[in-house]
Design a protein around this motif. Sequence first.
Motif, mmCIF file in Angstrom:
data_model
loop_
_atom_site.group_PDB
_atom_site.id
_atom_site.type_symbol
_atom_site.label_atom_id
_atom_site.label_comp_id
_atom_site.label_asym_id
_atom_site.label_seq_id
_atom_site.Cartn_x
_atom_site.Cartn_y
_atom_site.Cartn_z
ATOM 1 N N TRP A 1 -7.810 -5.450 -6.130
ATOM 2 C CA TRP A 1 -6.835 -4.880 -5.200
ATOM 3 C C TRP A 1 -7.443 -4.699 -3.812
ATOM 4 C CZ3 TRP A 1 -1.997 -5.315 -5.726
ATOM 5 C CH2 TRP A 1 -1.070 -4.472 -5.089
ATOM 6 N N GLU A 2 -8.685 -4.266 -3.769
ATOM 7 C CA GLU A 2 -9.387 -4.097 -2.497
ATOM 8 C C GLU A 2 -9.608 -5.449 -1.822
ATOM 9 O OE1 GLU A 2 -12.954 -2.010 -3.399
ATOM 10 O OE2 GLU A 2 -11.924 -0.127 -3.911
ATOM 11 N N ASN B 1 0.795 -1.222 0.000
ATOM 12 C CA ASN B 1 0.000 0.000 0.000
ATOM 13 C C ASN B 1 0.836 1.285 0.000
ATOM 14 O OD1 ASN B 1 0.976 0.025 2.600
ATOM 15 N ND2 ASN B 1 -1.005 -0.213 3.616
ATOM 16 N N LYS C 1 -11.215 -3.507 -7.798
ATOM 17 C CA LYS C 1 -11.972 -4.450 -6.974
ATOM 18 C C LYS C 1 -11.070 -5.580 -6.467
ATOM 19 C CE LYS C 1 -16.167 -7.297 -7.006
ATOM 20 N NZ LYS C 1 -17.324 -7.746 -7.825
#
Length: 278
Positions: free
Chosen positions: A143-144, A130, A141
């Motif tokens: 990555w989240e 991050n 999406k």
Amino acid sequence: MSTKLYNGLRLIDERASLVDVVGKIAAAIRPVYEDGARRIVAEEAVRVVDSAHLRAGHADEMLFLAAEEIWTEQQASFGPHAALHDPLRFSIVLGRASSGNVLVYPYYRGNTYTKALERTGLFTDYHFQNQTDRPGDISAKEWERRAADWESLTDDKDTFGSMPMWQLANSLRDVFSLGQVHTDVNEIITPDARLLSILSNTVSMLLIADGRHIMSAAQAVQRASRDFLVSECGQELARPERIPALTTGVSDLPPVFKPTEGSIRIVCERALQILENG
């Protein structure tokens, strides 16, 4: 907190038995470890053979035992955290995320075991960090999802404290007990490779003593040595004698190989040209 999970993986079949998964990992890792152990034994044996200084301190020992003693002393010099310097260490943590995905994180130096893990066909990339923007080939999406999965497995110190771990046992201690088996030093480190190393080290020391920067000199000398050894003159240069059996006494080894003054001069001149031309 910052998160850097560069080597993160996801188990492709989340229903697979973790016992079976660990068994396949162990089967894939072990041969790589044994090959690495043989290389370490070969490298340490070559250090003894090609160094008058090291020979003098182990003249009454067999080559194998002298190499093992030097390796052990070197590892001990790293102190209580020697495992962190173990070039063959391997461990892996596994855990099921809140989404149901089974995530895996391996620990090893460099890329020693990367291909072995890939060949198992058990995993797919699931890295996450991050500090920078997400990679362009991964959707927002996805990555989240990765962020949430890894967060569900880490504690408040951002570690995998509660995840089960499997590690290669005694990887540091067993290097020589395993590496001595079927180790052909001359196959792993050829006479040509030894000549390149001896010639490069000899010339590098001369340039460093003359005030040259260590890294710059080493790079220039390595290039100059390679160029020289593939030339007609370099091809005619005598090579070091093949290393005898590891059970040979250090005092019975062939004389320490020394490159000719002519080869040293040629490589030194070429290295200086490389340094001057940038």
